[in-house]
Design a protein around this motif. Structure first.
Motif, PDB file in Angstrom:
ATOM      1  N   VAL A   5     -30.252   4.644 -43.226  1.00 51.57           N
ATOM      2  CA  VAL A   5     -29.843   4.329 -44.601  1.00 51.57           C
ATOM      3  C   VAL A   5     -28.935   5.456 -45.091  1.00 51.57           C
ATOM      4  O   VAL A   5     -29.325   6.626 -45.065  1.00 51.57           O
ATOM      5  N   THR A   6     -27.736   5.111 -45.529  1.00 47.06           N
ATOM      6  CA  THR A   6     -26.797   6.131 -46.000  1.00 47.06           C
ATOM      7  C   THR A   6     -26.545   5.966 -47.500  1.00 47.06           C
ATOM      8  O   THR A   6     -27.114   5.100 -48.148  1.00 47.06           O
ATOM      9  N   GLY A   7     -25.639   6.804 -47.999  1.00 51.44           N
ATOM     10  CA  GLY A   7     -25.410   6.871 -49.439  1.00 51.44           C
ATOM     11  C   GLY A   7     -24.411   5.877 -49.990  1.00 51.44           C
ATOM     12  O   GLY A   7     -23.843   6.101 -51.055  1.00 51.44           O
ATOM     13  N   ALA A   8     -24.185   4.765 -49.301  1.00 49.00           N
ATOM     14  CA  ALA A   8     -23.389   3.680 -49.897  1.00 49.00           C
ATOM     15  C   ALA A   8     -24.288   2.898 -50.843  1.00 49.00           C
ATOM     16  O   ALA A   8     -25.513   2.870 -50.667  1.00 49.00           O
ATOM     17  N   THR A   9     -23.687   2.255 -51.828  1.00 51.38           N
ATOM     18  CA  THR A   9     -24.486   1.422 -52.716  1.00 51.38           C
ATOM     19  C   THR A   9     -25.024   0.221 -51.929  1.00 51.38           C
ATOM     20  O   THR A   9     -24.406  -0.222 -50.952  1.00 51.38           O
ATOM     21  N   GLY A  10     -26.190  -0.265 -52.337  1.00 46.50           N
ATOM     22  CA  GLY A  10     -26.772  -1.411 -51.627  1.00 46.50           C
ATOM     23  C   GLY A  10     -28.031  -1.060 -50.853  1.00 46.50           C
ATOM     24  O   GLY A  10     -28.301  -1.667 -49.806  1.00 46.50           O
ATOM     25  N   ILE A  48     -32.976   8.476 -43.131  1.00 47.47           N
ATOM     26  CA  ILE A  48     -32.273   8.352 -44.413  1.00 47.47           C
ATOM     27  C   ILE A  48     -31.435   9.604 -44.638  1.00 47.47           C
ATOM     28  O   ILE A  48     -31.952  10.733 -44.545  1.00 47.47           O
ATOM     29  N   SER A  49     -30.157   9.418 -44.919  1.00 49.28           N
ATOM     30  CA  SER A  49     -29.305  10.588 -45.191  1.00 49.28           C
ATOM     31  C   SER A  49     -29.653  11.156 -46.567  1.00 49.28           C
ATOM     32  O   SER A  49     -30.316  10.489 -47.380  1.00 49.28           O
ATOM     33  N   GLU A  50     -29.184  12.353 -46.833  1.00 48.76           N
ATOM     34  CA  GLU A  50     -29.489  12.972 -48.140  1.00 48.76           C
ATOM     35  C   GLU A  50     -28.911  12.128 -49.270  1.00 48.76           C
ATOM     36  O   GLU A  50     -29.574  11.851 -50.272  1.00 48.76           O
ATOM     37  N   ALA A  51     -27.661  11.695 -49.099  1.00 49.06           N
ATOM     38  CA  ALA A  51     -27.048  10.847 -50.128  1.00 49.06           C
ATOM     39  C   ALA A  51     -27.776   9.509 -50.208  1.00 49.06           C
ATOM     40  O   ALA A  51     -27.939   8.939 -51.291  1.00 49.06           O
ATOM     41  N   GLY A  52     -28.221   9.013 -49.058  1.00 46.26           N
ATOM     42  CA  GLY A  52     -28.957   7.758 -49.028  1.00 46.26           C
ATOM     43  C   GLY A  52     -30.209   7.830 -49.882  1.00 46.26           C
ATOM     44  O   GLY A  52     -30.529   6.900 -50.628  1.00 46.26           O
ATOM     45  N   ARG A  53     -30.926   8.929 -49.768  1.00 50.53           N
ATOM     46  CA  ARG A  53     -32.152   9.092 -50.557  1.00 50.53           C
ATOM     47  C   ARG A  53     -31.822   9.107 -52.052  1.00 50.53           C
ATOM     48  O   ARG A  53     -32.524   8.513 -52.871  1.00 50.53           O
ATOM     49  N   GLN A  54     -30.724   9.788 -52.402  1.00 51.92           N
ATOM     50  CA  GLN A  54     -30.338   9.850 -53.823  1.00 51.92           C
ATOM     51  C   GLN A  54     -29.997   8.455 -54.355  1.00 51.92           C
ATOM     52  O   GLN A  54     -30.372   8.092 -55.470  1.00 51.92           O
ATOM     53  N   VAL A  55     -29.280   7.688 -53.541  1.00 51.17           N
ATOM     54  CA  VAL A  55     -28.883   6.348 -53.998  1.00 51.17           C
ATOM     55  C   VAL A  55     -30.111   5.428 -54.053  1.00 51.17           C
ATOM     56  O   VAL A  55     -30.239   4.608 -54.972  1.00 51.17           O
ATOM     57  N   ILE A  56     -31.027   5.564 -53.109  1.00 48.86           N
ATOM     58  CA  ILE A  56     -32.274   4.773 -53.146  1.00 48.86           C
ATOM     59  C   ILE A  56     -32.975   4.996 -54.486  1.00 48.86           C
ATOM     60  O   ILE A  56     -33.429   4.049 -55.139  1.00 48.86           O
ATOM     61  N   ILE A  57     -33.052   6.222 -54.897  1.00 42.06           N
ATOM     62  CA  ILE A  57     -33.728   6.535 -56.175  1.00 42.06           C
ATOM     63  C   ILE A  57     -32.904   5.981 -57.335  1.00 42.06           C
ATOM     64  O   ILE A  57     -33.432   5.315 -58.232  1.00 42.06           O
ATOM     65  N   TYR A  58     -31.588   6.214 -57.289  1.00 42.29           N
ATOM     66  CA  TYR A  58     -30.705   5.760 -58.380  1.00 42.29           C
ATOM     67  C   TYR A  58     -30.756   4.246 -58.546  1.00 42.29           C
ATOM     68  O   TYR A  58     -30.698   3.730 -59.663  1.00 42.29           O
ATOM     69  N   GLU A  59     -30.871   3.538 -57.428  1.00 37.59           N
ATOM     70  CA  GLU A  59     -30.864   2.067 -57.473  1.00 37.59           C
ATOM     71  C   GLU A  59     -32.270   1.470 -57.565  1.00 37.59           C
ATOM     72  O   GLU A  59     -32.439   0.255 -57.382  1.00 37.59           O
ATOM     73  N   CYS A 109     -23.943   1.199 -44.859  1.00 41.64           N
ATOM     74  CA  CYS A 109     -23.247   2.273 -44.139  1.00 41.64           C
ATOM     75  C   CYS A 109     -22.073   2.786 -44.970  1.00 41.64           C
ATOM     76  O   CYS A 109     -21.150   2.038 -45.294  1.00 41.64           O
ATOM     77  N   SER A 110     -22.142   4.064 -45.317  1.00 40.10           N
ATOM     78  CA  SER A 110     -21.044   4.684 -46.082  1.00 40.10           C
ATOM     79  C   SER A 110     -19.825   4.882 -45.189  1.00 40.10           C
ATOM     80  O   SER A 110     -19.933   4.902 -43.951  1.00 40.10           O
ATOM     81  N   MET A 111     -18.695   5.065 -45.814  1.00 41.12           N
ATOM     82  CA  MET A 111     -17.465   5.337 -45.058  1.00 41.12           C
ATOM     83  C   MET A 111     -17.545   6.717 -44.397  1.00 41.12           C
ATOM     84  O   MET A 111     -16.944   6.938 -43.344  1.00 41.12           O
ATOM     85  N   GLY A 112     -18.304   7.615 -45.014  1.00 41.81           N
ATOM     86  CA  GLY A 112     -18.481   8.945 -44.426  1.00 41.81           C
ATOM     87  C   GLY A 112     -19.230   8.857 -43.107  1.00 41.81           C
ATOM     88  O   GLY A 112     -18.792   9.409 -42.079  1.00 41.81           O
ATOM     89  N   THR A 113     -20.351   8.153 -43.120  1.00 38.31           N
ATOM     90  CA  THR A 113     -21.128   8.009 -41.876  1.00 38.31           C
ATOM     91  C   THR A 113     -20.335   7.208 -40.853  1.00 38.31           C
ATOM     92  O   THR A 113     -20.312   7.543 -39.666  1.00 38.31           O
ATOM     93  N   LEU A 114     -19.654   6.167 -41.310  1.00 40.86           N
ATOM     94  CA  LEU A 114     -18.847   5.361 -40.394  1.00 40.86           C
ATOM     95  C   LEU A 114     -17.816   6.226 -39.672  1.00 40.86           C
ATOM     96  O   LEU A 114     -17.624   6.137 -38.457  1.00 40.86           O
ATOM     97  N   PRO A 141     -21.064  -1.863 -43.330  1.00 41.31           N
ATOM     98  CA  PRO A 141     -20.272  -1.039 -44.243  1.00 41.31           C
ATOM     99  C   PRO A 141     -20.238  -1.616 -45.647  1.00 41.31           C
ATOM    100  O   PRO A 141     -20.269  -2.837 -45.834  1.00 41.31           O
ATOM    101  N   ARG A 142     -20.170  -0.707 -46.612  1.00 38.43           N
ATOM    102  CA  ARG A 142     -20.095  -1.130 -48.020  1.00 38.43           C
ATOM    103  C   ARG A 142     -19.067  -0.225 -48.699  1.00 38.43           C
ATOM    104  O   ARG A 142     -19.330   0.932 -48.971  1.00 38.43           O
ATOM    105  N   GLU A 143     -17.922  -0.788 -48.932  1.00 30.75           N
ATOM    106  CA  GLU A 143     -16.866  -0.092 -49.685  1.00 30.75           C
ATOM    107  C   GLU A 143     -15.846  -1.134 -50.086  1.00 30.75           C
ATOM    108  O   GLU A 143     -15.702  -2.160 -49.413  1.00 30.75           O
ATOM    109  N   THR A 144     -15.158  -0.905 -51.177  1.00 29.85           N
ATOM    110  CA  THR A 144     -14.056  -1.794 -51.529  1.00 29.85           C
ATOM    111  C   THR A 144     -13.125  -1.076 -52.485  1.00 29.85           C
ATOM    112  O   THR A 144     -13.609  -0.389 -53.391  1.00 29.85           O
TER     113      THR A 144
END
Ligand SMILES: Cc1cc2nc3c(=O)[nH]c(=O)nc-3n(C[C@H](O)[C@H](O)[C@H](O)COP(=O)(O)O)c2cc1C
Length: 194
Positions: A20-25, A47-58, A95-100, A130-133
């Motif tokens: 799980v990465t820090g992309a939204t979703g 879970i990446s560090e950003a992923g954990r932050q987004v999990i909490i945020y969402e 999947c964030s663009m960074g991890t990709l 991937p999740r980006e637009t």
């Protein structure tokens, strides 16, 4: 150019690894993990560090309470870091663009990226969601590179032909596609034509 296509039935019976990465979703990861758990399929998490932050945020912390085995992203001694561990498949979702980019360039500098690198080198099923637009050229090139290496790119792009009436139903259209490629039977959305 590798472009390996794994044959149906080529998957082992080992656990499925979800990154799980820090992309939204984060909801996609939570739903996938819940379905696999319901089907009593062993599932492990990174879970990446950003992923954990987004999990909490969402507000998707439910995924942390499912009792799944979780490997710390900094732990390069964990089983997913080695090709000798018998994982069935890996899904990086969202999947964030960074991890990709890191996977595409083989940086292997944390457990999630290293695990994906191992899946590619061992010719095991690796799915990136991937999740980006919009995508820029770098994103597109990295996706093409990974596709040529045998990874499967399943964008977080829900379908509408099953007439979704809820967010979960939209999420399920993406999760269903992931499950299809994990060779896990499901009835999340009716197959086309039925
Ligand atoms: C709320 C939020 C949503 C984000 N959504 C995305 C996204 O959809 N796609 C993306 O590539 N990055 C997104 N990011 C940026 C990533 O979190 C950031 O690039 C991070 O460094 C990715 O690290 P990771 O790949 O190690 O998880 C988002 C960040 C935040 C805070």
């Amino acid at each position: 150019m590798n472009n390996i296509s794994l044959k149906a039935g080529a998957l082992s019976q080992g656990p499925i690894l979800i990154g799980v990465t820090g992309a939204t979703g984060a909801i996609y990861a939570r739903r996938l993990a819940q379905v696999l758990l319901e089907k009593q399929i062993a599932t492990e998490l990174i879970i990446s560090e950003a992923g954990r932050q987004v999990i909490i945020y969402e507000n998707e912390t439910e995924i942390l309470k499912l009792g799944l085995r979780e490997h710390k992203i900094s732990n390069l001694f964990a089983p997913p870091a080695s090709g000798s561990a018998n994982f069935r498949a890996m899904v990086i979702v969202p999947c964030s663009m960074g991890t990709l980019a890191k996977v595409a360039h083989g940086t292997a500098d944390n457990l999630l990226i290293r695990a994906a690198d191992v899946f590619l080198k061992e010719n095991r099923r690796l799915i990136l969601v991937p999740r980006e637009t919009p995508y820029n050229g770098i994103h597109l090139q990295n996706m093409l590179k990974l596709s040529h290496e045998g990874a499967l790119i399943i964008p977080a792009s829900p379908g509408f032909y099953h007439h979704p009436t809820s967010i979960l139903s939209l999420v399920d259209s993406v999760v269903a596609k992931i499950l299809d490629h994990l060779e896990v039977e499901h009835n999340l959305i009716p197959p086309w034509g039925e």
